[in-house]
Design a protein around this motif. Structure first.
Motif, mmCIF file in Angstrom:
data_model
loop_
_atom_site.group_PDB
_atom_site.id
_atom_site.type_symbol
_atom_site.label_atom_id
_atom_site.label_comp_id
_atom_site.label_asym_id
_atom_site.label_seq_id
_atom_site.Cartn_x
_atom_site.Cartn_y
_atom_site.Cartn_z
ATOM 1 N N UNK A 116 0.846 -1.185 0.000
ATOM 2 C CA UNK A 116 0.000 0.000 0.000
ATOM 3 C C UNK A 116 0.887 1.242 0.000
ATOM 4 N N UNK A 117 0.531 2.195 -0.864
ATOM 5 C CA UNK A 117 1.307 3.432 -0.921
ATOM 6 C C UNK A 117 0.911 4.332 0.243
ATOM 7 N N UNK A 118 1.921 4.915 0.890
ATOM 8 C CA UNK A 118 1.623 5.851 1.978
ATOM 9 C C UNK A 118 1.154 7.179 1.403
ATOM 10 N N UNK A 119 0.236 7.800 2.115
ATOM 11 C CA UNK A 119 -0.298 9.084 1.665
ATOM 12 C C UNK A 119 0.725 10.186 1.944
ATOM 13 N N UNK A 120 0.782 11.148 1.021
ATOM 14 C CA UNK A 120 1.648 12.294 1.199
ATOM 15 C C UNK A 120 1.288 13.035 2.489
ATOM 16 N N UNK A 121 2.258 13.517 3.254
ATOM 17 C CA UNK A 121 1.920 14.247 4.480
ATOM 18 C C UNK A 121 1.023 15.435 4.170
ATOM 19 N N UNK A 122 0.006 15.608 4.983
ATOM 20 C CA UNK A 122 -0.947 16.697 4.771
ATOM 21 C C UNK A 122 -0.396 17.976 5.365
ATOM 22 N N UNK A 123 -0.602 19.062 4.648
ATOM 23 C CA UNK A 123 -0.157 20.365 5.144
ATOM 24 C C UNK A 123 -1.309 21.345 5.157
ATOM 25 N N UNK A 124 -2.554 20.842 5.171
ATOM 26 C CA UNK A 124 -3.713 21.721 5.227
ATOM 27 C C UNK A 124 -3.784 22.407 6.587
ATOM 28 N N UNK A 125 -4.324 23.595 6.647
ATOM 29 C CA UNK A 125 -4.623 24.200 7.948
ATOM 30 C C UNK A 125 -5.647 23.355 8.687
ATOM 31 N N UNK A 126 -5.697 23.424 9.999
ATOM 32 C CA UNK A 126 -6.645 22.604 10.779
ATOM 33 C C UNK A 126 -8.085 22.762 10.348
ATOM 34 N N UNK A 127 -8.456 23.959 9.833
ATOM 35 C CA UNK A 127 -9.856 24.210 9.488
ATOM 36 C C UNK A 127 -10.326 23.367 8.314
ATOM 37 N N UNK A 128 -9.412 22.659 7.662
ATOM 38 C CA UNK A 128 -9.813 21.827 6.523
ATOM 39 C C UNK A 128 -10.339 20.455 6.955
ATOM 40 N N UNK A 129 -10.233 20.131 8.218
ATOM 41 C CA UNK A 129 -10.552 18.764 8.636
ATOM 42 C C UNK A 129 -12.040 18.507 8.796
ATOM 43 N N UNK A 130 -12.871 19.540 8.782
ATOM 44 C CA UNK A 130 -14.326 19.366 8.893
ATOM 45 C C UNK A 130 -14.993 20.225 7.835
ATOM 46 N N UNK A 131 -16.239 19.917 7.472
ATOM 47 C CA UNK A 131 -16.931 20.723 6.461
ATOM 48 C C UNK A 131 -17.088 22.173 6.909
ATOM 49 N N UNK A 132 -17.143 23.052 5.927
ATOM 50 C CA UNK A 132 -17.393 24.463 6.225
ATOM 51 C C UNK A 132 -18.835 24.610 6.691
ATOM 52 N N UNK A 133 -19.040 25.414 7.706
ATOM 53 C CA UNK A 133 -20.393 25.673 8.178
ATOM 54 C C UNK A 133 -20.852 27.089 7.876
ATOM 55 N N UNK A 134 -19.940 27.921 7.348
ATOM 56 C CA UNK A 134 -20.305 29.304 7.061
ATOM 57 C C UNK A 134 -19.405 29.872 5.971
ATOM 58 N N UNK A 135 -19.870 30.962 5.385
ATOM 59 C CA UNK A 135 -19.082 31.681 4.390
ATOM 60 C C UNK A 135 -17.788 32.214 5.000
ATOM 61 N N UNK A 136 -17.840 32.655 6.254
ATOM 62 C CA UNK A 136 -16.645 33.164 6.930
ATOM 63 C C UNK A 136 -15.569 32.086 7.014
ATOM 64 N N UNK A 137 -15.968 30.837 7.265
ATOM 65 C CA UNK A 137 -14.987 29.758 7.320
ATOM 66 C C UNK A 137 -14.330 29.538 5.967
ATOM 67 N N UNK A 138 -15.093 29.673 4.891
ATOM 68 C CA UNK A 138 -14.528 29.534 3.547
ATOM 69 C C UNK A 138 -13.476 30.604 3.297
ATOM 70 N N UNK A 139 -13.831 31.854 3.558
ATOM 71 C CA UNK A 139 -12.888 32.946 3.283
ATOM 72 C C UNK A 139 -11.666 32.864 4.191
ATOM 73 N N UNK A 140 -11.851 32.456 5.437
ATOM 74 C CA UNK A 140 -10.706 32.302 6.336
ATOM 75 C C UNK A 140 -9.759 31.227 5.829
ATOM 76 N N UNK A 141 -10.326 30.109 5.344
ATOM 77 C CA UNK A 141 -9.494 29.040 4.818
ATOM 78 C C UNK A 141 -8.711 29.519 3.602
ATOM 79 N N UNK A 142 -9.391 30.234 2.696
ATOM 80 C CA UNK A 142 -8.719 30.701 1.488
ATOM 81 C C UNK A 142 -7.561 31.638 1.828
#
Length: 463
Positions: free
Chosen positions: A1-27
């Motif tokens: 099995x190939x190992x997944x590339x280490x993730x470098x997303x900000x923590x806010x990417x780990x759950x669905x967005x619940x608001x427009x503010x969360x989208x813009x903050x992530x961007x």
């Protein structure tokens, strides 16, 4: 099995967005991360990831017909004009443009209106779900591109007009199969990514040309034009050339607006009023009208009455794009962000406001040709320059801009960090009979637009 590339997303990417503010903050988080890694925050980093994402979403970009638009300058205005013509024909149209002026939702418009917050959050969550599973990264522009294509499918648009982010050949938008492509012009911009010569830049923009698909070629020097011609010939793409197949026959300034005659093939549309005194706006209108005419002749859009077309151009909202708000002082809002656009702006100001006191309000982004822009603006008849900082996360330090300005011009430059205070200071410096010119970045024009409109309404005694 190939190992997944280490993730470098900000923590806010780990759950669905619940608001427009969360989208813009992530961007914004990802934008900063891209900049820190030396990657373009508004360009394409991983073209393959964009393609895989759209494939996983069952190719939303194939659910409607599309138009692809690139060029150094004018592509946002041309995209909006094309969208307005298609909408006037009774069809539902999405328009994807960048950068935004006030907020991210402007980039994804449906029938001329920015996408709603809930619709944008939904589209972004569908894209994010794919990324979370695959462990992939997308730059902010790539992420929004995929979200835009999904949102347009969800809105059941008939057409989408898609503006290229940077260049064309390797741009995230270059996955579409358009009915027609438009190359507005080729001038120096993003040379670190697209090449040092106009021919190299033209080759990148010509990358949007598709086999057997009509392409419009705007005014440009012989070298880059030859590159466009060669690419179109190699792909057997029908070529329609500005100045030959369609043209602006005349342009006359009338106060702060313009009138022109547009020729498209054998048809002539005379006395077209434009809501800007800039001649290049007539060229933009000619691209849009030629695009519509090609679609009409192919039976892909209904016919619009000539009077309706003229009315449409005469009422078109060209916010912060050489937009003139009469008042005391007069205010010009412009989105010039490269040297060639700055030169055109300076020419328009000299011819339209000759003899009037002119105050520039400027802020410039670090990834723009800001030093070349300053040299172009220094040749204009400014009486004072006010330097501010907006948007703060991307702006060149005002002290650096003022220093460079003073090295190339005798005109005084002062620094006012707050854009609100800077706008008030520019009005004060211009005086009631002068002109305030807001330029250097689309976001500064967008920020100052409501301030300017409020001021003009207050002076006019409107509520």
């Amino acid at each position: 099995m190939h190992s997944r590339r280490p993730r470098t997303f900000p923590p806010s990417w780990t759950v669905p967005f619940s608001s427009y503010a969360e989208v813009t903050n992530m961007l914004r988080e990802v934008e900063v991360a891209c900049i820190l890694r030396g990657r373009p925050s508004d360009g394409t980093v991983n073209f393959g990831a964009v393609s895989r994402c759209l494939h996983e979403l069952k190719r939303p970009d194939r659910a409607y017909r599309s138009i692809h638009v690139t060029g150094t300058n004018g592509k946002t205005t041309v995209s909006r004009m094309i969208g307005a013509l298609i909408q006037a024909a009774g069809l539902t149209v999405g328009v994807y443009t960048s950068p935004h002026v006030l907020h991210f939702r402007e980039r994804i418009a449906i029938n001329g209106q920015p996408i709603g917050e809930e619709e944008l959050v939904d589209a972004c969550n569908h894209v994010k779900a794919f990324l979370d599973v695959r462990g992939l990264q997308l730059a902010p522009f790539e992420f929004l591109t995929a979200a835009a294509f999904f949102a347009f499918r969800a809105a059941k648009v008939d057409y989408a007009v898609i503006e290229v982010g940077i260049g064309g050949r390797q741009d995230a938008t270059n996955v579409i199969a358009p009915e027609l492509s438009v190359i507005t012009n080729v001038e120096y911009d993003h040379t670190e990514m697209l090449g040092e010569t106009l021919e190299q830049i033209a080759a990148e923009k010509a990358g949007i040309i598709k086999p057997l698909t009509p392409v419009l070629c705007g005014p440009m020097p012989d070298g880059p034009r030859a590159v466009i011609f060669s690419r179109a010939a190699a792909l057997k793409a029908p070529l329609l050339v500005s100045g030959e197949d369609y043209d602006v026959k005349e342009f006359v300034r009338t106060g702060y607006t313009g009138r022109c005659t547009l020729q498209v093939g054998s048809a002539t549309l005379a006395g077209v009023r434009l809501t800007s005194p800039a001649p290049f706006m007539a060229t933009n209108a000619s691209h849009a009208l030629m695009t519509y005419d090609v679609l009409r002749r192919r039976g892909l859009v209904p016919e619009i009455d000539a009077g309706e077309i003229a009315r449409l151009f005469g009422e078109m909202n060209l916010s912060a794009c050489c937009e003139v708000l009469p008042g005391t002082p007069t205010i010009v809002l412009d989105s010039a962000h490269n040297a060639s656009a700055a030169t055109r702006l300076a020419t328009m100001l000299r011819t339209t406001f000759e003899g009037r006191r002119c105050v520039w309000l400027v802020s410039m982004c670090r990834d723009a040709q800001w030093e070349q822009m300053l040299r172009s603006l220094a040749g204009a008849s400014a009486d004072r320059v006010i330097v501010t900082c907006y948007p703060p996360e991307r702006a060149v330090a005002p002290q650096m801009i003022a220093e460079r300005w003073r090295a190339s011009s005798r005109v005084a430059a002062e620094i006012v960090e707050s854009p609100d205070a800077a706008f008030c200071r520019a009005r004060e410096a211009a005086g009631p009979y002068g002109v305030v010119v807001v330029t250097g970045s689309p976001q500064l024009g967008g920020y100052c637009r409501p301030l300017a409109k409020s001021f003009v309404a207050e002076v006019a005694g409107q509520p």
